[in-house]
Design a protein around this motif. Sequence first.
Motif, mmCIF file in Angstrom:
data_model
loop_
_atom_site.group_PDB
_atom_site.id
_atom_site.type_symbol
_atom_site.label_atom_id
_atom_site.label_comp_id
_atom_site.label_asym_id
_atom_site.label_seq_id
_atom_site.Cartn_x
_atom_site.Cartn_y
_atom_site.Cartn_z
ATOM 1 N N PRO A 1 -14.104 -1.046 20.259
ATOM 2 C CA PRO A 1 -12.921 -1.395 20.707
ATOM 3 C C PRO A 1 -12.417 -2.682 19.926
ATOM 4 C CG PRO A 1 -14.063 -2.140 22.533
ATOM 5 C CD PRO A 1 -15.017 -1.118 21.762
ATOM 6 N N ARG A 2 -13.298 -3.482 19.506
ATOM 7 C CA ARG A 2 -13.219 -4.708 18.784
ATOM 8 C C ARG A 2 -12.613 -4.355 17.460
ATOM 9 N NH1 ARG A 2 -16.242 -7.925 15.502
ATOM 10 N NH2 ARG A 2 -15.360 -10.141 15.166
ATOM 11 N N ASP A 3 -13.587 -3.475 16.852
ATOM 12 C CA ASP A 3 -13.420 -3.160 15.468
ATOM 13 C C ASP A 3 -12.092 -2.225 15.323
ATOM 14 O OD1 ASP A 3 -15.885 -3.802 13.934
ATOM 15 O OD2 ASP A 3 -16.547 -2.682 15.715
ATOM 16 N N HIS A 4 -11.546 -1.444 16.232
ATOM 17 C CA HIS A 4 -10.565 -0.715 16.127
ATOM 18 C C HIS A 4 -9.094 -1.897 16.126
ATOM 19 C CE1 HIS A 4 -11.381 3.470 15.921
ATOM 20 N NE2 HIS A 4 -12.457 3.201 16.977
ATOM 21 N N LEU A 5 -9.252 -2.868 17.076
ATOM 22 C CA LEU A 5 -8.306 -3.916 17.262
ATOM 23 C C LEU A 5 -8.067 -4.559 16.127
ATOM 24 C CD1 LEU A 5 -6.122 -5.134 19.125
ATOM 25 C CD2 LEU A 5 -8.187 -6.876 19.832
ATOM 26 N N ILE A 6 -9.187 -4.632 15.208
ATOM 27 C CA ILE A 6 -9.084 -5.561 13.950
ATOM 28 C C ILE A 6 -8.439 -4.570 12.847
ATOM 29 C CG2 ILE A 6 -10.353 -6.510 12.110
ATOM 30 C CD1 ILE A 6 -12.485 -7.370 14.106
ATOM 31 N N ARG A 7 -8.920 -3.346 12.815
ATOM 32 C CA ARG A 7 -8.256 -2.585 11.847
ATOM 33 C C ARG A 7 -6.869 -2.292 11.945
ATOM 34 N NH1 ARG A 7 -5.671 0.615 9.432
ATOM 35 N NH2 ARG A 7 -6.097 2.797 8.812
ATOM 36 N N GLY A 8 -6.554 -2.029 13.510
ATOM 37 C CA GLY A 8 -5.120 -1.778 13.714
ATOM 38 C C GLY A 8 -4.333 -2.738 13.334
ATOM 39 N N SER A 9 -4.737 -4.244 13.908
ATOM 40 C CA SER A 9 -3.968 -5.415 13.619
ATOM 41 C C SER A 9 -3.469 -5.859 12.222
ATOM 42 C CB SER A 9 -4.459 -6.528 14.307
ATOM 43 O OG SER A 9 -4.820 -6.377 15.846
ATOM 44 N N ILE A 10 -4.440 -5.890 11.584
ATOM 45 C CA ILE A 10 -4.348 -5.889 9.902
ATOM 46 C C ILE A 10 -3.680 -4.748 9.381
ATOM 47 C CG2 ILE A 10 -5.672 -6.415 7.802
ATOM 48 C CD1 ILE A 10 -7.775 -7.603 9.334
ATOM 49 N N GLY A 11 -3.963 -3.586 9.668
ATOM 50 C CA GLY A 11 -3.303 -2.532 8.978
ATOM 51 C C GLY A 11 -1.858 -2.400 9.235
ATOM 52 N N VAL A 12 -1.314 -2.579 10.426
ATOM 53 C CA VAL A 12 0.086 -2.695 10.867
ATOM 54 C C VAL A 12 0.918 -3.612 10.239
ATOM 55 C CG1 VAL A 12 1.683 -3.238 12.859
ATOM 56 C CG2 VAL A 12 -0.168 -1.527 13.137
ATOM 57 N N ILE A 13 0.128 -4.729 10.141
ATOM 58 C CA ILE A 13 0.790 -6.072 9.442
ATOM 59 C C ILE A 13 1.051 -5.475 7.945
ATOM 60 C CG2 ILE A 13 0.734 -8.505 8.297
ATOM 61 C CD1 ILE A 13 -0.849 -9.195 11.183
ATOM 62 N N SER A 14 0.038 -5.183 7.138
ATOM 63 C CA SER A 14 0.121 -4.484 5.993
ATOM 64 C C SER A 14 1.038 -3.479 5.721
ATOM 65 C CB SER A 14 -1.315 -3.974 5.508
ATOM 66 O OG SER A 14 -1.275 -3.681 4.328
ATOM 67 N N LEU A 15 1.098 -2.565 6.744
ATOM 68 C CA LEU A 15 1.814 -1.433 6.689
ATOM 69 C C LEU A 15 3.660 -2.049 6.735
ATOM 70 C CD1 LEU A 15 2.052 1.787 6.757
ATOM 71 C CD2 LEU A 15 2.507 1.370 9.510
ATOM 72 N N TRP A 16 4.008 -2.942 7.696
ATOM 73 C CA TRP A 16 4.984 -3.501 7.996
ATOM 74 C C TRP A 16 5.662 -4.171 6.538
ATOM 75 C CZ3 TRP A 16 6.205 -4.699 13.536
ATOM 76 C CH2 TRP A 16 7.620 -4.981 13.574
ATOM 77 N N MET A 17 4.820 -4.975 6.095
ATOM 78 C CA MET A 17 5.175 -5.600 4.564
ATOM 79 C C MET A 17 5.323 -4.645 3.535
ATOM 80 S SD MET A 17 2.537 -8.658 4.636
ATOM 81 C CE MET A 17 3.318 -10.020 3.547
ATOM 82 N N TRP A 18 4.572 -3.749 3.409
ATOM 83 C CA TRP A 18 4.596 -2.417 2.515
ATOM 84 C C TRP A 18 5.969 -1.749 2.704
ATOM 85 C CZ3 TRP A 18 1.625 2.533 2.070
ATOM 86 C CH2 TRP A 18 1.855 3.044 0.561
ATOM 87 N N PHE A 19 6.366 -1.345 3.936
ATOM 88 C CA PHE A 19 7.422 -0.556 4.264
ATOM 89 C C PHE A 19 8.796 -1.414 3.844
ATOM 90 C CE2 PHE A 19 6.354 2.676 7.736
ATOM 91 C CZ PHE A 19 5.210 3.166 6.803
ATOM 92 N N TYR A 20 8.704 -2.841 4.098
ATOM 93 C CA TYR A 20 9.797 -3.633 3.815
ATOM 94 C C TYR A 20 10.088 -3.945 2.453
ATOM 95 C CZ TYR A 20 12.806 -7.864 4.031
ATOM 96 O OH TYR A 20 13.948 -8.684 3.991
#
Length: 305
Positions: A60-79
Amino acid sequence: MQSLWMLVASFLFSIMGVCVKLASDYYTTSEIVLCRGLIGVCFIAALVRLRGGTFRTPFPRDHLIRGSIGVISLWMWFYSFSLLPIATATTLNYMSSIWIAAMLFAAGWWQGNKKFEWGLAGTVLLSFIGVALLMRPSLNGEQLLGGVIALVSGVLSALVYLQVRKLGLLGEPEYRVVFYFSLTGVVAGLVGNIATGKIPLWHAHSWRGALLVIMIGLSATTAQIAMTRAYRLGNTLVTANLQYTGIVFSSLFGVLIWNDAPGWVGWLGIVIILASGILATYHNQRRSQSAAKNLPKVDPIATEV
Protein backbone atom coordinates in the motif's frame (compact mmCIF):
# COMPACT_ATOMS: atom_id res chain seq x y z
CA MET A 1 7.91 -8.01 -28.18
CA GLN A 2 6.49 -6.59 -24.96
CA SER A 3 8.19 -3.19 -25.36
CA LEU A 4 5.88 -2.42 -28.29
CA TRP A 5 3.11 -1.85 -25.74
CA MET A 6 4.79 1.52 -25.19
CA LEU A 7 4.02 2.44 -28.80
CA VAL A 8 0.34 1.77 -28.11
CA ALA A 9 0.55 3.76 -24.86
CA SER A 10 2.21 6.75 -26.55
CA PHE A 11 -0.48 6.93 -29.24
CA LEU A 12 -3.26 6.71 -26.65
CA PHE A 13 -1.60 9.34 -24.44
CA SER A 14 -1.42 11.69 -27.43
CA ILE A 15 -5.16 11.19 -28.01
CA MET A 16 -5.72 11.91 -24.32
CA GLY A 17 -3.69 15.13 -24.66
CA VAL A 18 -5.84 16.31 -27.57
CA CYS A 19 -9.01 15.61 -25.58
CA VAL A 20 -7.64 17.37 -22.48
CA LYS A 21 -6.80 20.50 -24.48
CA LEU A 22 -10.27 20.53 -26.04
CA ALA A 23 -12.02 19.72 -22.75
CA SER A 24 -10.34 22.65 -20.98
CA ASP A 25 -12.93 24.87 -22.68
CA TYR A 26 -15.69 23.06 -20.76
CA TYR A 27 -14.17 21.85 -17.49
CA THR A 28 -11.61 22.88 -14.89
CA THR A 29 -8.41 20.89 -14.40
CA SER A 30 -9.84 19.47 -11.14
CA GLU A 31 -12.92 18.21 -12.94
CA ILE A 32 -10.85 16.62 -15.71
CA VAL A 33 -8.60 14.86 -13.17
CA LEU A 34 -11.70 13.66 -11.28
CA CYS A 35 -13.42 12.32 -14.41
CA ARG A 36 -10.23 10.68 -15.66
CA GLY A 37 -9.78 8.89 -12.33
CA LEU A 38 -13.46 7.94 -11.96
CA ILE A 39 -13.65 6.40 -15.42
CA GLY A 40 -10.39 4.56 -14.77
CA VAL A 41 -11.67 3.10 -11.49
CA CYS A 42 -14.92 1.93 -13.12
CA PHE A 43 -13.09 0.50 -16.14
CA ILE A 44 -10.61 -1.50 -14.05
CA ALA A 45 -13.29 -2.65 -11.58
CA ALA A 46 -15.39 -4.00 -14.48
CA LEU A 47 -12.33 -5.67 -16.00
CA VAL A 48 -11.44 -7.39 -12.73
CA ARG A 49 -15.04 -8.53 -12.25
CA LEU A 50 -15.09 -10.11 -15.71
CA ARG A 51 -11.61 -11.63 -15.75
CA GLY A 52 -10.94 -12.20 -12.06
CA GLY A 53 -8.34 -10.75 -9.75
CA THR A 54 -8.13 -8.91 -6.46
CA PHE A 55 -7.42 -5.36 -5.32
CA ARG A 56 -5.76 -6.59 -2.14
CA THR A 57 -2.11 -5.51 -2.19
CA PRO A 58 0.87 -6.11 0.12
CA PHE A 59 2.42 -2.80 -1.01
CA PRO A 60 0.00 0.00 0.00
CA ARG A 61 2.83 2.44 0.76
CA ASP A 62 4.32 2.05 -2.72
CA HIS A 63 0.94 2.59 -4.34
CA LEU A 64 0.39 5.70 -2.22
CA ILE A 65 3.74 7.14 -3.30
CA ARG A 66 3.10 6.31 -6.96
CA GLY A 67 -0.44 7.68 -6.83
CA SER A 68 0.40 10.92 -5.02
CA ILE A 69 3.34 11.89 -7.22
CA GLY A 70 1.54 10.71 -10.33
CA VAL A 71 -1.58 12.79 -9.68
CA ILE A 72 0.46 15.95 -9.03
CA SER A 73 2.38 15.36 -12.26
CA LEU A 74 -0.85 14.65 -14.14
CA TRP A 75 -2.49 17.76 -12.73
CA MET A 76 0.39 19.97 -13.85
CA TRP A 77 0.53 18.36 -17.29
CA PHE A 78 -3.21 18.80 -17.85
CA TYR A 79 -2.99 22.43 -16.80
CA SER A 80 -0.06 23.07 -19.15
CA PHE A 81 -2.25 22.01 -22.09
CA SER A 82 -4.37 25.11 -21.53
CA LEU A 83 -1.26 27.34 -21.70
CA LEU A 84 0.87 25.72 -24.41
CA PRO A 85 0.60 24.11 -27.84
CA ILE A 86 0.09 20.37 -27.42
CA ALA A 87 3.47 19.47 -28.98
CA THR A 88 5.36 21.78 -26.59
CA ALA A 89 3.54 20.55 -23.49
CA THR A 90 4.08 16.91 -24.46
CA THR A 91 7.76 17.36 -25.32
CA LEU A 92 8.59 19.05 -22.01
CA ASN A 93 6.70 16.39 -20.06
CA TYR A 94 8.41 13.60 -21.99
CA MET A 95 11.87 14.64 -20.78
CA SER A 96 11.30 12.06 -18.02
CA SER A 97 13.92 9.60 -19.38
CA ILE A 98 16.56 12.33 -19.11
CA TRP A 99 15.55 13.00 -15.50
CA ILE A 100 15.57 9.26 -14.74
CA ALA A 101 19.17 8.99 -15.91
CA ALA A 102 20.13 12.08 -13.90
CA MET A 103 18.40 10.76 -10.76
CA LEU A 104 20.10 7.37 -10.97
CA PHE A 105 23.45 9.06 -11.50
CA ALA A 106 22.83 11.29 -8.44
CA ALA A 107 21.82 8.24 -6.38
CA GLY A 108 24.97 6.38 -7.44
CA TRP A 109 27.14 9.40 -6.59
CA TRP A 110 25.48 9.69 -3.18
CA GLN A 111 26.18 6.01 -2.51
CA GLY A 112 29.89 6.47 -3.17
CA ASN A 113 30.40 6.42 -6.93
CA LYS A 114 32.28 9.72 -7.34
CA LYS A 115 33.16 9.27 -11.02
CA PHE A 116 31.80 12.15 -13.08
CA GLU A 117 29.62 10.93 -15.96
CA TRP A 118 30.55 13.20 -18.86
CA GLY A 119 28.22 11.33 -21.22
CA LEU A 120 25.21 11.88 -18.97
CA ALA A 121 26.14 15.52 -18.38
CA GLY A 122 26.30 15.99 -22.14
CA THR A 123 22.82 14.54 -22.69
CA VAL A 124 21.33 16.74 -19.97
CA LEU A 125 22.99 19.84 -21.45
CA LEU A 126 21.80 18.83 -24.91
CA SER A 127 18.24 18.45 -23.67
CA PHE A 128 18.21 21.94 -22.17
CA ILE A 129 19.46 23.35 -25.48
CA GLY A 130 16.50 21.62 -27.08
CA VAL A 131 14.12 23.10 -24.52
CA ALA A 132 15.51 26.59 -25.13
CA LEU A 133 15.03 26.20 -28.89
CA LEU A 134 11.52 24.81 -28.44
CA MET A 135 10.38 27.61 -26.11
CA ARG A 136 12.11 30.46 -27.98
CA PRO A 137 9.48 30.88 -30.72
CA SER A 138 6.78 31.61 -28.11
CA LEU A 139 8.65 33.22 -25.24
CA ASN A 140 5.98 35.30 -23.53
CA GLY A 141 4.88 35.49 -19.92
CA GLU A 142 1.91 33.15 -20.14
CA GLN A 143 3.65 30.43 -22.15
CA LEU A 144 6.80 30.67 -20.04
CA LEU A 145 4.71 29.74 -17.00
CA GLY A 146 3.18 26.85 -18.90
CA GLY A 147 6.65 25.70 -19.94
CA VAL A 148 7.89 25.64 -16.35
CA ILE A 149 4.80 23.71 -15.25
CA ALA A 150 5.22 21.12 -18.03
CA LEU A 151 8.94 20.82 -17.25
CA VAL A 152 8.31 20.13 -13.54
CA SER A 153 5.62 17.65 -14.57
CA GLY A 154 8.30 15.77 -16.50
CA VAL A 155 10.56 15.61 -13.43
CA LEU A 156 7.72 14.16 -11.37
CA SER A 157 6.90 11.73 -14.20
CA ALA A 158 10.44 10.36 -13.91
CA LEU A 159 9.79 9.53 -10.25
CA VAL A 160 6.51 7.90 -11.27
CA TYR A 161 8.18 5.67 -13.88
CA LEU A 162 10.78 4.56 -11.35
CA GLN A 163 7.98 3.66 -8.93
CA VAL A 164 6.03 1.84 -11.66
CA ARG A 165 9.14 -0.15 -12.47
CA LYS A 166 9.62 -0.99 -8.81
CA LEU A 167 6.01 -2.14 -8.40
CA GLY A 168 6.39 -4.30 -11.50
CA LEU A 169 9.51 -5.93 -10.09
CA LEU A 170 7.63 -6.56 -6.85
CA GLY A 171 5.08 -8.54 -8.85
CA GLU A 172 2.14 -6.13 -8.87
CA PRO A 173 -0.12 -6.69 -11.92
CA GLU A 174 -0.83 -3.80 -14.29
CA TYR A 175 -4.52 -3.50 -13.41
CA ARG A 176 -3.78 -3.03 -9.70
CA VAL A 177 -1.16 -0.32 -10.32
CA VAL A 178 -3.53 1.58 -12.62
CA PHE A 179 -6.54 1.09 -10.31
CA TYR A 180 -4.89 2.68 -7.26
CA PHE A 181 -3.50 5.51 -9.37
CA SER A 182 -6.98 6.20 -10.75
CA LEU A 183 -8.45 6.02 -7.24
CA THR A 184 -5.92 8.60 -6.05
CA GLY A 185 -6.99 10.79 -8.98
CA VAL A 186 -10.63 10.61 -7.86
CA VAL A 187 -9.71 11.72 -4.34
CA ALA A 188 -7.43 14.49 -5.61
CA GLY A 189 -10.07 15.72 -8.04
CA LEU A 190 -12.68 15.92 -5.28
CA VAL A 191 -10.28 17.76 -2.97
CA GLY A 192 -9.37 20.20 -5.75
CA ASN A 193 -12.99 21.01 -6.48
CA ILE A 194 -13.86 21.43 -2.81
CA ALA A 195 -10.81 23.67 -2.27
CA THR A 196 -12.03 25.99 -5.02
CA GLY A 197 -15.54 26.05 -3.56
CA LYS A 198 -17.17 24.21 -6.45
CA ILE A 199 -19.44 21.19 -6.54
CA PRO A 200 -17.81 18.72 -8.98
CA LEU A 201 -19.49 18.69 -12.40
CA TRP A 202 -22.50 20.59 -10.99
CA HIS A 203 -23.14 22.72 -14.06
CA ALA A 204 -24.55 22.50 -17.54
CA HIS A 205 -22.96 19.95 -19.85
CA SER A 206 -22.80 19.53 -23.59
CA TRP A 207 -22.56 16.28 -25.51
CA ARG A 208 -19.17 17.42 -26.84
CA GLY A 209 -17.75 18.09 -23.36
CA ALA A 210 -19.13 14.83 -21.96
CA LEU A 211 -17.71 12.84 -24.87
CA LEU A 212 -14.29 14.45 -24.40
CA VAL A 213 -13.99 13.55 -20.69
CA ILE A 214 -15.14 9.99 -21.43
CA MET A 215 -12.46 9.73 -24.10
CA ILE A 216 -9.89 11.14 -21.64
CA GLY A 217 -10.71 8.46 -19.09
CA LEU A 218 -10.78 5.55 -21.52
CA SER A 219 -7.66 6.51 -23.48
CA ALA A 220 -5.66 7.35 -20.33
CA THR A 221 -6.61 4.14 -18.52
CA THR A 222 -5.83 1.93 -21.51
CA ALA A 223 -2.56 3.80 -22.05
CA GLN A 224 -1.59 3.35 -18.39
CA ILE A 225 -2.15 -0.41 -18.64
CA ALA A 226 -0.08 -0.61 -21.84
CA MET A 227 2.70 1.55 -20.34
CA THR A 228 2.86 -0.48 -17.13
CA ARG A 229 3.03 -3.73 -19.09
CA ALA A 230 5.81 -2.35 -21.29
CA TYR A 231 7.95 -1.26 -18.34
CA ARG A 232 7.28 -4.47 -16.41
CA LEU A 233 7.87 -7.01 -19.18
CA GLY A 234 9.75 -5.19 -21.93
CA ASN A 235 13.33 -4.10 -22.44
CA THR A 236 13.86 -0.87 -20.49
CA LEU A 237 15.97 0.78 -23.21
CA VAL A 238 13.54 -0.02 -26.03
CA THR A 239 10.52 0.93 -23.91
CA ALA A 240 11.93 4.32 -22.91
CA ASN A 241 12.88 5.13 -26.50
CA LEU A 242 9.44 4.17 -27.85
CA GLN A 243 7.91 6.59 -25.34
CA TYR A 244 9.29 9.48 -27.40
CA THR A 245 7.03 8.57 -30.31
CA GLY A 246 4.35 10.35 -28.28
CA ILE A 247 6.03 13.65 -29.18
CA VAL A 248 5.67 12.85 -32.88
CA PHE A 249 2.00 11.87 -32.48
CA SER A 250 1.23 15.01 -30.46
CA SER A 251 3.07 17.25 -32.92
CA LEU A 252 1.07 15.83 -35.82
CA PHE A 253 -2.21 16.27 -33.94
CA GLY A 254 -1.22 19.85 -33.11
CA VAL A 255 -0.56 20.67 -36.75
CA LEU A 256 -3.72 18.94 -38.01
CA ILE A 257 -6.17 20.31 -35.43
CA TRP A 258 -4.76 23.68 -34.29
CA ASN A 259 -2.21 24.42 -37.02
CA ASP A 260 0.38 24.67 -34.22
CA ALA A 261 3.45 24.22 -36.40
CA PRO A 262 6.42 25.07 -34.13
CA GLY A 263 8.60 26.39 -36.98
CA TRP A 264 12.00 25.06 -37.96
CA VAL A 265 13.64 26.25 -34.71
CA GLY A 266 10.95 24.54 -32.66
CA TRP A 267 11.22 21.34 -34.72
CA LEU A 268 15.00 21.42 -34.22
CA GLY A 269 14.41 21.68 -30.46
CA ILE A 270 12.08 18.65 -30.55
CA VAL A 271 14.65 16.63 -32.52
CA ILE A 272 17.41 17.56 -30.04
CA ILE A 273 15.26 16.55 -27.07
CA LEU A 274 14.43 13.26 -28.80
CA ALA A 275 18.13 12.61 -29.44
CA SER A 276 19.17 13.53 -25.90
CA GLY A 277 16.47 11.30 -24.44
CA ILE A 278 17.64 8.33 -26.49
CA LEU A 279 21.29 8.99 -25.56
CA ALA A 280 20.44 9.39 -21.86
CA THR A 281 18.47 6.14 -21.87
CA TYR A 282 21.32 4.33 -23.62
CA HIS A 283 23.79 5.73 -21.10
CA ASN A 284 21.58 4.64 -18.19
CA GLN A 285 21.17 1.16 -19.67
CA ARG A 286 24.94 0.70 -19.96
CA ARG A 287 25.36 1.87 -16.36
CA SER A 288 22.67 -0.56 -15.18
CA GLN A 289 24.28 -3.47 -17.04
CA SER A 290 27.64 -2.60 -15.51
CA ALA A 291 26.13 -2.53 -12.02
CA ALA A 292 24.34 -5.83 -12.67
CA LYS A 293 27.68 -7.56 -13.27
CA ASN A 294 28.71 -6.71 -9.72
CA LEU A 295 25.27 -7.24 -8.18
CA PRO A 296 23.61 -9.82 -10.44
CA LYS A 297 20.43 -10.17 -8.40
CA VAL A 298 19.78 -6.53 -7.60
CA ASP A 299 17.85 -4.23 -9.94
CA PRO A 300 19.42 -0.73 -9.80
CA ILE A 301 16.10 1.01 -10.34
CA ALA A 302 14.27 -0.94 -7.66
CA THR A 303 16.98 -0.35 -5.06
CA GLU A 304 17.33 3.37 -5.69
CA VAL A 305 13.66 4.34 -5.38
